[in-house]
Structure formats: structure tokens, C-alpha cells
Motif scaffolding. Structure first.
Motif, PDB file in Angstrom:
ATOM      1  N   THR A 179     -10.190   3.720   0.018  1.00 13.93           N
ATOM      2  CA  THR A 179     -10.185   2.923  -1.212  1.00 13.93           C
ATOM      3  C   THR A 179      -8.770   2.751  -1.737  1.00 13.93           C
ATOM      4  O   THR A 179      -8.355   1.647  -2.113  1.00 13.93           O
ATOM      5  N   LEU A 180      -8.006   3.845  -1.746  1.00  6.05           N
ATOM      6  CA  LEU A 180      -6.607   3.770  -2.178  1.00  6.05           C
ATOM      7  C   LEU A 180      -5.803   2.850  -1.264  1.00  6.05           C
ATOM      8  O   LEU A 180      -4.962   2.068  -1.737  1.00  6.05           O
ATOM      9  N   ALA A 181      -6.074   2.935   0.040  1.00  2.00           N
ATOM     10  CA  ALA A 181      -5.365   2.080   0.993  1.00  2.00           C
ATOM     11  C   ALA A 181      -5.688   0.608   0.755  1.00  2.00           C
ATOM     12  O   ALA A 181      -4.800  -0.263   0.794  1.00  2.00           O
ATOM     13  N   SER A 209      -7.711  -2.555  10.047  1.00  2.00           N
ATOM     14  CA  SER A 209      -8.833  -1.858   9.406  1.00  2.00           C
ATOM     15  C   SER A 209      -9.275  -0.650  10.225  1.00  2.00           C
ATOM     16  O   SER A 209      -9.619   0.400   9.669  1.00  2.00           O
ATOM     17  N   CYS A 210      -9.259  -0.777  11.539  1.00  2.22           N
ATOM     18  CA  CYS A 210      -9.645   0.353  12.395  1.00  2.22           C
ATOM     19  C   CYS A 210      -8.615   1.482  12.319  1.00  2.22           C
ATOM     20  O   CYS A 210      -8.969   2.667  12.300  1.00  2.22           O
ATOM     21  N   VAL A 211      -7.338   1.112  12.257  1.00  4.55           N
ATOM     22  CA  VAL A 211      -6.286   2.124  12.137  1.00  4.55           C
ATOM     23  C   VAL A 211      -6.408   2.843  10.800  1.00  4.55           C
ATOM     24  O   VAL A 211      -6.310   4.079  10.730  1.00  4.55           O
ATOM     25  N   VAL A 212      -6.628   2.092   9.719  1.00  2.00           N
ATOM     26  CA  VAL A 212      -6.775   2.705   8.399  1.00  2.00           C
ATOM     27  C   VAL A 212      -7.990   3.625   8.372  1.00  2.00           C
ATOM     28  O   VAL A 212      -7.939   4.737   7.814  1.00  2.00           O
ATOM     29  N   ALA A 247     -13.692   0.980   7.498  1.00  2.00           N
ATOM     30  CA  ALA A 247     -12.960  -0.238   7.866  1.00  2.00           C
ATOM     31  C   ALA A 247     -13.429  -1.422   7.030  1.00  2.00           C
ATOM     32  O   ALA A 247     -12.619  -2.233   6.556  1.00  2.00           O
ATOM     33  N   MET A 248     -14.743  -1.541   6.825  1.00  3.91           N
ATOM     34  CA  MET A 248     -15.295  -2.638   6.026  1.00  3.91           C
ATOM     35  C   MET A 248     -14.837  -2.537   4.572  1.00  3.91           C
ATOM     36  O   MET A 248     -14.449  -3.531   3.956  1.00  3.91           O
ATOM     37  N   ILE A 249     -14.879  -1.322   4.012  1.00  3.04           N
ATOM     38  CA  ILE A 249     -14.460  -1.137   2.618  1.00  3.04           C
ATOM     39  C   ILE A 249     -12.991  -1.536   2.457  1.00  3.04           C
ATOM     40  O   ILE A 249     -12.621  -2.223   1.498  1.00  3.04           O
ATOM     41  N   PHE A 250     -12.151  -1.122   3.410  1.00  2.05           N
ATOM     42  CA  PHE A 250     -10.734  -1.487   3.343  1.00  2.05           C
ATOM     43  C   PHE A 250     -10.552  -2.998   3.337  1.00  2.05           C
ATOM     44  O   PHE A 250      -9.794  -3.546   2.521  1.00  2.05           O
ATOM     45  N   LEU A 251     -11.215  -3.701   4.255  1.00  2.00           N
ATOM     46  CA  LEU A 251     -11.056  -5.148   4.345  1.00  2.00           C
ATOM     47  C   LEU A 251     -11.528  -5.855   3.078  1.00  2.00           C
ATOM     48  O   LEU A 251     -10.899  -6.805   2.601  1.00  2.00           O
TER      49      LEU A 251
END
Length: 388
Positions: A255-257, A224-227, A73-77
């Protein structure tokens, strides 16, 4: 002593919150030399050593659940603010530094084993080869080498202790060096203009974001939690092996997301860095909560050997930085991308600039490519030294 899951998580958040208050409002002098995130690591490690919480089944499960879910979640954000068009300006120096770090780690294992082999267990060269694979790549590489060399789980105890204690100290040291990056860069005469330019451009792009609001924070936290959940669900269905684990797939997918989200209107939604910072502090606290100073006394020879490996690696990296004029960010990230992998490299990158998270993730992913082959190659050299 804390034995419950909620009390454990609350204690970690409380420590992080107090340190933020002292840094932001009390302006303690110590924060000029040590960032709050380093002190967070140290204070939580002290609390763990003092037995503030017990490693009960509930706490162990909570640690795994929070770390495994919050890290993606952190990486996505953090990737939402990434602009790969700017990051590619950093160029070949990053890959060169990564390979240099891999070589210096290999050299560290060879030198250390030659010095310490008589104080180690029989067939220690096999477990050191597995650890080398882990420190060049990740846990998947360690498992692959353990399988290839037919190393029983019972033989991995002290080696995993090195991976835990010395790794924790190394992460703390690299984070502590962040405030001194400018001094280091001047000393090695590093050309950090590309990094400074990229950081400045990425910082300017934040001006287009909307103001932070409660609604923004709620939306970003939910997304972020859903991803994170979807990435782990999809990763579980993809072919995994000891070489490329389910965790590696999760990181690749998230990462792609994040990169995809960065080219959508989500990029202009203010608050991603705020939520990511909260998650970053909690993840750092979680990692530190598993370390303990008392473990240093369990196997001093192995802990010392691990320190010798990292010292050799560090010295080679500093010499290389001087010769090739590599800046501290490049050297530090290359080091932690090898030793810490996807769990730690983004954290170090974020301490320089949250917009540089993609560099940390992509560099750490390189470790999965070189880790197994590198560890097996080092194992071959160690077997010759051991006369096996």
C-alpha cells in the motif's frame, strides 16, 4: 477432471475470458442485472462443485501461490491511480460505517448463538468468538482468539466451514448489488455527492495518462510483480504475531509502495487499470474455485447459523443506512472490510471505481485493530449465554 496446475489456471482464465466476450460483444441481457464479475464467481463455483478440477497438491499450491502473489500486485497497480488528496474528502462517514458494521456483526453473533446454541457442539461459544474476530478483522485475529481461549484445531472445522461458504455467498451478494447503488442511495436519501465528486475528479485525472501500449503493460506487470515479491520478502523479516500477521505487513508495505508510486511519473503511465483488471478477474476466479455447493450439505446447522449472522448484520446496516443516509458503497465496503478484510475489500471498491481501492485497503486495515478485542468481548457474552 483437471489435476494439473497449468490446466487449472487456464480453466479459470478461459471462464473469465468467455464471460468478458459475452458481456462486451454479445451484449447478453443478463449483464444488465448481474456484472460479469459476479457471474464469474458463480460459474467458477459451479465448476468447482461439479468437480471440473480436483484439489490436488499441485492445484492447492498453485492457488496459494497465485493468490498470495497476485493480490499485492493488483493492489499496487490500482493504487498507482490513487489520489489521497481527493479520497480524504470522503471523511468521517467511512470510519463511522466501519465501526457500525463491527457492532452489527457482534450483534449477529450474539443473536445467532442464543438461537442455535442447543444444536451446536460443546464449547461452540469459543469457536464462534474466534470466527467473530475473523469477521471483524482477519485470520490473524482468529488465530489470536483461538490461542487466547485455548481452542484446539480439531474444534475449528465447522466454524471454518462457515467462514468459507457464508463468506463466499456474502461477497457474491455485495458484488451483485453494485449496479443498484443509485436506486439504494435514492431510497435512503444518501448524500453521495462527496463520493460522486471524488470519483469524477479521479476519473478526470486519467486524461493525463499516456495511451496504453504493449510496452506499458509489460513494464507495469513486471513492476507490480517485483513490488509484490519485495513486499513479501520484507514482511517476512518484520515482527509478526497472531494480532498482526506477515500478510498484514505485506499489504501495508505494498500500500505504501502504491501510494508513493502515485506521486511519481508512473501515475501517468497508461495501462495500470488494464493489467489490474486482468489480475482482479483471476483473483475472483481463484477465490470462487475453493468454494463448493456440496459443502452446504456437510453441516447445515452451522451454514444456517452463519447465514443468520450475516442476515442480522445486513438488516442492521440497512436500518443504519436509512437513519444516517449512508450510501451503498460506504455500507458495502464497511461490511466487507470487516468480513473479508484486505483480500476482499479492495475487490469490492474496484467494482465501484478502481480509483477507490485505497479506501478499501485502509478500511480493511482497521479490522486488525478491532478484531481481537471485539472477538474476545463477544466471546465473553457468548460464554454467559452458554452458562460456561
Amino acid at each position: 477432471m483437471i489435476t494439473g496446475a497449468f490446466g487449472y489456471a487456464s480453466a479459470l482464465l478461459a471462464i473469465a475470458g468467455v464471460l468478458y466476450y459475452l458481456e462486451a460483444f454479445r451484449k447478453w441481457r443478463v449483464f444488465r442485472y448481474l456484472p460479469a464479475i459476479v457471474l464469474l464467481y458463480f460459474v467458477v463455483m459451479v465448476c468447482a462443485s461439479a468437480g471440473l478440477w480436483e484439489k490436488t497438491a499441485a492445484i492447492n499450491d498453485t492457488y496459494k501461490m497465485l493468490r498470495n502473489n497476485l493480490l499485492p500486485a493488483m493492489i499496487f497497480l490500482m493504487l498507482l491511480e490513487a489520489d489521497l488528496r481527493q479520497i480524504k474528502r470522503l471523511g468521517w462517514r467511512m470510519i463511522f460505517a466501519f465501526l457500525l458494521a463491527s457492532f452489527s456483526i457482534a450483534a449477529g453473533f450474539i443473536v445467532t448463538f442464543a438461537l442455535f446454541q442447543h444444536g451446536l457442539a460443546d464449547n461452540a461459544w469459543k469457536t464462534f468468538a474466534a470466527l467473530c474476530g475473523s469477521w471483524m478483522g482477519g485470520t490473524g485475529n482468529l488465530a489470536a482468539i483461538q490461542l487466547a481461549l485455548d481452542v484446539p484445531d480439531s474444534a475449528m472445522g465447522y466454524t471454518l466451514l462457515i467462514d468459507s461458504i457464508d463468506y463466499a455467498i456474502w461477497v457474491m451478494a455485495l458484488l451483485a448489488l453494485v449496479p443498484y447503488a443509485a436506486h439504494f442511495n435514492r431510497w435512503v436519501k444518501a448524500d453521495s455527492r462527496a463520493l460522486d465528486d471524488v470519483s469524477a475528479r479521479l476519473a478526470e485525472s486519467k486524461a493525463d495518462q499516456t495511451q496504453v501500449s504493449g510496452g506499458n503493460v509489460l513494464m507495469l506487470l513486471a513492476l507490480s510483480c517485483v513490488v509484490s515479491s519485495l513486499s513479501q520478502w520484507l514482511a517476512a523479516m518484520l515482527p509478526a504475531s497472531a494480532y498482526f500477521s506477515t500478510t498484514a505487513w505485506t499489504v501495508a508495505l505494498v500500500t505504501l509502495a502504491g501510494i508513493a508510486g502515485a506521486v511519481t511519473p508512473l501515475r501517468r503511465l497508461g495501462g495500470a487499470d488494464v493489467v489490474a483488471t486482468v489480475l482482479l478477474n483471476l483473483i475472483i476466479a481463484l477465490i470462487a474455485s475453493r468454494a463448493s455447493f456440496s459443502e452446504l450439505l456437510e453441516a447445515p446447522v452451522y451454514i444456517l447459523a452463519g447465514g443468520c449472522i450475516l442476515l442480522t448484520h445486513g438488516v442492521i446496516m440497512v436500518i443504519a443506512a436509512k437513519l444516517f443516509r449512508l450510501d451503498l458503497f460506504t455500507c458495502g465496503l464497511a461490511s466487507l472490510a470487516n468480513i473479508g478484510g484486505v483480500a476482499s475489500a479492495p475487490v469490492l471498491a474496484a467494482s465501484y471505481s478502481k480509483a477507490l481501492i485505497p479506501v478499501g485497503v485502509l478500511m480493511a486495515m482497521l479490522g486488525y485493530i478491532v478484531g481481537t478485542a471485539g472477538g474476545l468481548a463477544v466471546g465473553k457474552v457468548l460464554s454467559v449465554i452458554a452458562g460456561a
